[in-house]
Write an enzyme that holds these catalytic residues in place. Structure first.
Site, short mmCIF file in Angstrom:
data_model
loop_
_atom_site.label_atom_id
_atom_site.label_comp_id
_atom_site.label_asym_id
_atom_site.label_seq_id
_atom_site.Cartn_x
_atom_site.Cartn_y
_atom_site.Cartn_z
N HIS A 91 11.24 -4.72 -12.26
CA HIS A 91 11.34 -3.94 -13.51
C HIS A 91 12.58 -3.07 -13.52
O HIS A 91 13.19 -2.85 -14.57
CB HIS A 91 10.08 -3.09 -13.72
CG HIS A 91 8.95 -3.87 -14.32
ND1 HIS A 91 8.26 -3.47 -15.45
CD2 HIS A 91 8.38 -5.04 -13.95
CE1 HIS A 91 7.33 -4.37 -15.75
NE2 HIS A 91 7.38 -5.33 -14.84
N HIS A 140 3.93 -13.91 -8.21
CA HIS A 140 2.57 -13.81 -8.72
C HIS A 140 1.56 -14.48 -7.79
O HIS A 140 0.43 -14.75 -8.19
CB HIS A 140 2.48 -14.38 -10.15
CG HIS A 140 3.17 -13.52 -11.16
ND1 HIS A 140 3.41 -13.89 -12.44
CD2 HIS A 140 3.69 -12.26 -11.05
CE1 HIS A 140 4.04 -12.93 -13.09
NE2 HIS A 140 4.23 -11.92 -12.25
N SER A 146 16.68 3.44 -12.59
CA SER A 146 16.30 4.09 -13.86
C SER A 146 14.79 4.07 -14.05
O SER A 146 14.22 4.94 -14.71
CB SER A 146 17.00 3.40 -15.04
OG SER A 146 16.76 2.01 -15.02
C1 HEM Z 1 8.60 -14.34 -15.53
C2 HEM Z 1 8.24 -13.32 -16.23
C3 HEM Z 1 7.20 -12.34 -15.77
C4 HEM Z 1 6.17 -11.86 -16.51
C5 HEM Z 1 5.86 -12.21 -17.95
C6 HEM Z 1 5.41 -10.99 -15.66
C7 HEM Z 1 4.28 -10.30 -16.06
C8 HEM Z 1 3.46 -9.59 -15.22
C9 HEM Z 1 2.26 -8.90 -15.61
C10 HEM Z 1 1.73 -8.83 -17.04
C11 HEM Z 1 1.71 -8.37 -14.52
C12 HEM Z 1 0.41 -7.56 -14.42
C13 HEM Z 1 0.68 -6.13 -14.76
C14 HEM Z 1 -0.50 -5.22 -14.76
O1 HEM Z 1 -1.60 -5.61 -15.13
O2 HEM Z 1 -0.34 -4.05 -14.38
C15 HEM Z 1 2.56 -8.70 -13.41
C16 HEM Z 1 2.31 -8.34 -12.10
C17 HEM Z 1 3.20 -8.56 -11.08
N1 HEM Z 1 4.46 -9.15 -11.19
FE1 HEM Z 1 5.20 -10.10 -12.78
N2 HEM Z 1 6.00 -10.94 -14.45
C18 HEM Z 1 7.10 -11.75 -14.47
C19 HEM Z 1 8.01 -11.94 -13.45
C20 HEM Z 1 7.93 -11.30 -12.23
C21 HEM Z 1 8.97 -11.29 -11.25
C22 HEM Z 1 10.35 -11.92 -11.44
C23 HEM Z 1 8.50 -10.61 -10.19
C24 HEM Z 1 9.19 -10.27 -8.88
C25 HEM Z 1 10.08 -11.03 -8.31
C26 HEM Z 1 7.16 -10.20 -10.50
C27 HEM Z 1 6.31 -9.54 -9.65
C28 HEM Z 1 5.03 -9.13 -9.97
C29 HEM Z 1 4.11 -8.56 -9.00
C30 HEM Z 1 4.36 -8.43 -7.51
C31 HEM Z 1 2.98 -8.19 -9.71
C32 HEM Z 1 1.75 -7.47 -9.14
C33 HEM Z 1 2.03 -5.98 -9.24
C34 HEM Z 1 0.98 -5.07 -8.62
O3 HEM Z 1 0.17 -5.51 -7.82
O4 HEM Z 1 1.02 -3.86 -8.94
N3 HEM Z 1 6.85 -10.61 -11.76
N4 HEM Z 1 3.62 -9.43 -13.86
#
Ligand code: HEM
Length: 331
Positions: free
Chosen positions: A68, A192, A78
């Protein structure tokens, strides 16, 4: 669960070879703090490892914070700025993320060994890398030398961060604006395989009818955890990976995509086609599922690439913050 050090070391040798071709953003370098603060990277690593030992979900929090940060005005910390009287709408007021207090603690530990030397943008990059070591068992060099920015603007979050409802072409377009390609999208989506989400991001695929691309058994189990939004279940936490260890970063994500057991439209759509890419991303899903070691190398390379997005380095306006939640002249 953290991986045994011997396994990490074995993978390191492979990673070193695999990453030799990874491009580094201009102005960043390996070991930027080796002379100015030799303890910097070890300090971050020790604190991060301790935090993940206490709470195995924290690795995912750091990796997502880094994503992010980099996707909104570059990797400039930021995302970490608290609202102030003069700027009440910083990035962190928009999407709730985990790990802000933890980053502040890491920064305090680094300040205790070297005051005002190591930027928060680099601390976040190191913390993400060290989370991958602890939760994924593979290691790599994260280039450093980023400066911290002065601005954080809530509205930019909605322009920069992709939606979980996005279809493949929208994801490709979003990543392209950051200089990332289809392979980066597929490879980084492997994040994910661990961490948490909330039911409100999943329920649009469950109600009123189940998205036909979702595995029916998987959907039935998910419905038991995530009731319809009108029943107030939106903020219940669920694991991104509901098939294997939810705290292990791995290529399991691709098996889950292939079997319809992922949570977001933005995950499942990697199996779709577009007029420009054909079935390229679906083929990459299959390849990453079959080749876990290759995926690790690709993931490490893509994290380094993401960590180079619009960085501020020595010739840019920026600073090394004293604390991560405020600029040095905050008001
Ligand atoms: C491709 C587009 C992506 C979308 C649409 C997306 C969307 C999301 C959403 C909606 C969540 C859940 C948020 C919540 O309920 O609080 C999430 C969690 C997460 N995303 Fe993504 N994400 C994307 C790409 C990425 C990328 C590029 C990374 C890192 C390289 C990433 C790493 C994570 C991780 C590690 C979590 C779990 C966070 C936690 O446990 O607090 N995501 N993502």
């Amino acid at each position: 669960m953290a991986m045994a050090p011997s396994k990490v070391v074995v993978l390191m040798a492979f990673m070193a070879a695999a990453l030799s071709s990874v491009s580094m953003a201009a102005g960043l370098q390996h070991g930027f703090y080796y002379s100015s603060c030799p303890q910097a990277e070890d300090t971050v690593r020790n604190v991060v490892q301790g935090m993940i030992n206490n709470d195995p979900t924290m690795g995912a929090a750091f990796v997502r914070l880094f994503f992010h940060d980099c996707f909104v005005r570059g990797c400039d910390a930021s995302i970490l700025l608290d609202p102030t009287t003069s700027n009440p709408q910083t990035e962190k007021t928009t999407i709730p993320l985990r790990g802000y207090d933890a980053v502040n603690k890491i920064k305090a530990a680094v300040e205790a060994v070297c005051s005002r030397v190591v930027s928060c943008a680099d601390i976040l990059a190191f913390a993400a890398r060290d989370s991958i070591v602890a939760s994924g068992g593979f290691n790599f060099h994260m280039p450093s030398g980023r400066l911290d920015g002065f601005r954080s603007i809530a509205d930019e979050v909605f322009q920069g961060i992709p939606s979980p409802a996005f279809q493949l072409q929208e994801l490709l377009d979003n990543f392209a604006t950051k200089g990332l390609n289809a392979e980066d999208l597929v490879v980084l989506s492997g994040a994910h395989s661990f961490g948490l989400t909330h039911c409100n991001f999943v329920t649009p695929r469950l109600y009123p009818t189940v998205d036909p691309t979702m595995n029916a058994t998987f959907a039935a189990a998910l419905k038991k955890v995530c009731p319809p939004p009108r029943n107030g279940g939106g903020f219940i936490s669920v694991s991104n990976n509901r098939v294997t260890d939810p705290n292990k970063l791995s290529n399991q994500f691709y098996h889950n995509v292939a079997s319809g057991q992922v949570l977001f439209t933005s995950d499942q759509t990697l199996m779709d086609q577009t007029p420009t890419t054909g079935n390229k991303t679906a083929a990459m899903v299959t390849d990453n599922a079959a080749n876990p070691i290759a995926w690790m190398a690709r993931f490490a390379g893509a994290m380094v690439k993401m960590g180079g997005i619009e960085v501020l380095t020595r010739t840019d306006p920026g600073e090394v913050r004293k604390v991560c939640f405020a600029t040095n002249n905050a008001s």
